[in-house]
Design an enzyme around this catalytic site. Structure first.
Site, PDB file in Angstrom:
ATOM      1  N   HIS A  17       0.936  -1.011   0.192  1.00  0.00           N
ATOM      2  CA  HIS A  17       0.144  -0.119   0.296  1.00  0.00           C
ATOM      3  C   HIS A  17       0.722   1.187   0.099  1.00  0.00           C
ATOM      4  O   HIS A  17       1.108   1.963   0.771  1.00  0.00           O
ATOM      5  CB  HIS A  17      -0.917   0.108   1.142  1.00  0.00           C
ATOM      6  CG  HIS A  17      -2.048   1.512   1.136  1.00  0.00           C
ATOM      7  ND1 HIS A  17      -3.004   0.818   1.441  1.00  0.00           N
ATOM      8  CD2 HIS A  17      -2.479   2.631   1.137  1.00  0.00           C
ATOM      9  CE1 HIS A  17      -4.109   1.425   1.224  1.00  0.00           C
ATOM     10  NE2 HIS A  17      -3.054   2.513   0.940  1.00  0.00           N
ATOM     11  N   HIS A  19       1.749   5.131  -2.485  1.00  0.00           N
ATOM     12  CA  HIS A  19       1.084   5.569  -3.708  1.00  0.00           C
ATOM     13  C   HIS A  19       2.383   6.292  -4.922  1.00  0.00           C
ATOM     14  O   HIS A  19       3.221   7.053  -4.048  1.00  0.00           O
ATOM     15  CB  HIS A  19       0.183   6.764  -3.146  1.00  0.00           C
ATOM     16  CG  HIS A  19      -1.134   6.050  -2.691  1.00  0.00           C
ATOM     17  ND1 HIS A  19      -2.533   6.703  -2.781  1.00  0.00           N
ATOM     18  CD2 HIS A  19      -1.074   5.980  -1.663  1.00  0.00           C
ATOM     19  CE1 HIS A  19      -3.387   5.980  -2.654  1.00  0.00           C
ATOM     20  NE2 HIS A  19      -2.492   5.342  -1.112  1.00  0.00           N
ATOM     21  N   ARG A  72       3.826  16.610 -15.675  1.00  0.00           N
ATOM     22  CA  ARG A  72       2.930  17.224 -16.788  1.00  0.00           C
ATOM     23  C   ARG A  72       2.941  15.952 -18.063  1.00  0.00           C
ATOM     24  O   ARG A  72       2.766  16.590 -19.127  1.00  0.00           O
ATOM     25  CB  ARG A  72       3.561  18.394 -17.230  1.00  0.00           C
ATOM     26  CG  ARG A  72       3.439  18.986 -16.014  1.00  0.00           C
ATOM     27  CD  ARG A  72       4.393  20.825 -16.385  1.00  0.00           C
ATOM     28  NE  ARG A  72       3.838  21.674 -14.766  1.00  0.00           N
ATOM     29  CZ  ARG A  72       4.201  22.573 -14.527  1.00  0.00           C
ATOM     30  NH1 ARG A  72       4.693  23.451 -16.126  1.00  0.00           N
ATOM     31  NH2 ARG A  72       4.130  23.361 -13.423  1.00  0.00           N
ATOM     32  N   GLY A 173      -8.863   9.181  -2.202  1.00  0.00           N
ATOM     33  CA  GLY A 173      -9.469  10.127  -1.841  1.00  0.00           C
ATOM     34  C   GLY A 173     -10.697   9.904  -0.840  1.00  0.00           C
ATOM     35  O   GLY A 173     -10.293   8.844  -0.019  1.00  0.00           O
ATOM     36  N   HIS A 200      -9.610   1.195  -0.272  1.00  0.00           N
ATOM     37  CA  HIS A 200      -9.443   2.087   0.504  1.00  0.00           C
ATOM     38  C   HIS A 200     -10.593   1.947   1.030  1.00  0.00           C
ATOM     39  O   HIS A 200     -11.906   1.680   0.625  1.00  0.00           O
ATOM     40  CB  HIS A 200      -9.159   3.297   0.841  1.00  0.00           C
ATOM     41  CG  HIS A 200      -7.947   3.995   0.240  1.00  0.00           C
ATOM     42  ND1 HIS A 200      -7.184   3.651  -0.938  1.00  0.00           N
ATOM     43  CD2 HIS A 200      -6.949   4.444   1.080  1.00  0.00           C
ATOM     44  CE1 HIS A 200      -5.746   3.864  -1.343  1.00  0.00           C
ATOM     45  NE2 HIS A 200      -5.708   4.275   0.338  1.00  0.00           N
ATOM     46  N   GLU A 203     -10.763   4.116   6.439  1.00  0.00           N
ATOM     47  CA  GLU A 203      -9.365   4.699   7.399  1.00  0.00           C
ATOM     48  C   GLU A 203     -10.128   6.007   8.257  1.00  0.00           C
ATOM     49  O   GLU A 203      -9.861   6.433   9.275  1.00  0.00           O
ATOM     50  CB  GLU A 203      -8.936   5.703   6.078  1.00  0.00           C
ATOM     51  CG  GLU A 203      -7.356   6.136   6.507  1.00  0.00           C
ATOM     52  CD  GLU A 203      -6.616   7.116   5.321  1.00  0.00           C
ATOM     53  OE1 GLU A 203      -7.912   6.682   4.230  1.00  0.00           O
ATOM     54  OE2 GLU A 203      -6.200   7.282   5.919  1.00  0.00           O
ATOM     55  N   ASP A 281       2.066   3.706   2.537  1.00  0.00           N
ATOM     56  CA  ASP A 281       1.218   5.447   2.396  1.00  0.00           C
ATOM     57  C   ASP A 281       1.813   6.121   1.476  1.00  0.00           C
ATOM     58  O   ASP A 281       2.020   5.640  -0.202  1.00  0.00           O
ATOM     59  CB  ASP A 281       0.221   5.497   3.187  1.00  0.00           C
ATOM     60  CG  ASP A 281      -1.166   6.020   2.253  1.00  0.00           C
ATOM     61  OD1 ASP A 281      -1.345   5.428   1.809  1.00  0.00           O
ATOM     62  OD2 ASP A 281      -1.648   6.190   3.594  1.00  0.00           O
TER      63      ASP A 281
HETATM   64 ZN   LIG Z   1      -3.489   4.982   0.321  1.00  0.00          ZN
END
Ligand SMILES: [Zn+2]
Length: 343
Positions: A17, A19, A72, A173, A200, A203, A281
């Site tokens: 887990h 990102h 970008r 999110g 997720h 949380e 995370d």
């Molecule tokens: Zn997460």
């Protein structure tokens, strides 16, 4: 504890887990900022340390979005991905399932095919250069609504786009005001296309969100699942069906999902027989890394070297790596631990 820190630093690990953008370290952000001079992000590494010192959660979101703004072009995507793998390799992370939010990039106008080529190119180069195996989880940014869900599942299931390293489908999110059940049709399509379900849940909301993730999204692992501790029936269900929790202790403090580390429910999970994995995370953004999360787990669970090795093997066991890869990594953990403990 010094010895335990050294043991952790050398322990071969898997991370389930973590990102993509949230793994951008000051070093990586500095490289990206140097490519985009109009950004408000400083490219000087010392100024970046201040930039990364969070005052509160709103500041975290601000920094996160500033880093998103630096991604970008496909070359930025490739650089970020490859350099994240370099940072992982330094921590002896041998395998990682990196959660990527492709919607953030395609919405900004990055060509979808070029985006997929960039992450795949980085994955193959990282495995060759650092020995770290990367796999992808594509997640829906829940706050962006059903439009983002449609786009994410399209990118994840369209044959000519779907990257080879993609193994799972997620949902991130905010949870408050973003009910999980509305995403059921998108998860159904991802699961039908052979992807694993790893949303997720629980949380920042209660255990009912974890139940929703299990029932409606057919979750095979739960991201965080922190509030499961408040529902003994849920804990029994997770234990009985061997549905692991991806626990991220320092993140939970940073986002105030849990007040203090000493109040973290990790031990409750373990005592209930739930499979626990430890993860970082958004590590640089929360001032942590996976090694630090293992040290936190050692303290909260009272683990010695053998216990830490078992924790590392949990992550390997419930990962979506193929069977020979799992066996090889588990054996590497055993060999390392035996060597460390040998007189
Ligand atoms: Zn997460």
């Amino acid at each position: 504890m010094t010895d335990l820190h050294a043991f952790i630093a050398g322990l071969p690990k898997a991370e389930l887990h973590v990102h993509h953008v949230g793994s951008a370290s000051p070093r990586i952000v500095s490289e990206l900022a140097a490519r985009h001079h109009d950004s408000k992000v400083p490219s000087d590494p010392e100024a970046l340390v201040d930039f990364f010192t969070f005052t509160d959660f709103a500041h975290f979101i601000d920094v996160y979005l500033s880093v998103v703004d630096l991604i970008r072009a496909p070359e930025d995507v490739r650089l970020l991905t490859y350099e994240v793998a370099r940072d992982m390799a330094r921590q002896q992370i041998r395998y990682a399932e990196l959660t990527i939010t492709p919607f953030s990039s395609t919405r900004r106008g990055i060509d979808e095919g070029a985006f997929m080529d960039a992450i795949e190119d980085a994955r193959i180069a990282a495995e060759a250069d650092f020995g770290t195996i990367l796999r992808w989880c594509f997640d829906i940014p829940g706050e962006a609504g059903l439009e983002s869900a449609e786009e994410t599942v399209r990118l994840a299931t369209t044959d000519k786009l779907r990257p080879e390293g993609l193994v799972s489908f997620g949902l991130g999110g905010p949870e408050i005001g973003v009910p999980r059940p509305q995403f059921k049709p998108y998860f159904d399509r991802a699961i039908a296309a052979g992807l694993h379900s790893v949303p997720h849940a629980g949380e920042t909301t209660g255990p009912e969100t974890v139940w929703d993730a299990l029932t409606d999204l057919r979750a095979e692992r739960i991201g965080h699942g922190t509030s499961s501790a408040r529902d003994p029936k849920l804990l029994a269900h997770l234990a009985e069906h061997r549905i692991p929790l991806e626990v991220c202790p320092t993140s939970n403090i940073a986002t105030r999902a849990v007040r203090t580390l000493d109040e973290h429910p990790m031990k409750t999970f373990v005592e209930a027989g739930v499979v626990v994995t430890v993860n970082s995370d958004d590590p640089p953004m929360f001032g942590t890394d996976l090694n630090n999360e293992y040290a936190v787990a050692a303290r909260l669970l009272g683990l010695d070297e053998r216990g830490l090795a078992e924790l590392a093997k949990n992550a390997v066991d419930v990962s979506f790596l193929d069977a020979p890869g799992k066996a090889a990594l588990a054996a590497e953990i055993d060999t390392y631990t035996a060597g460390w403990l040998a007189p």
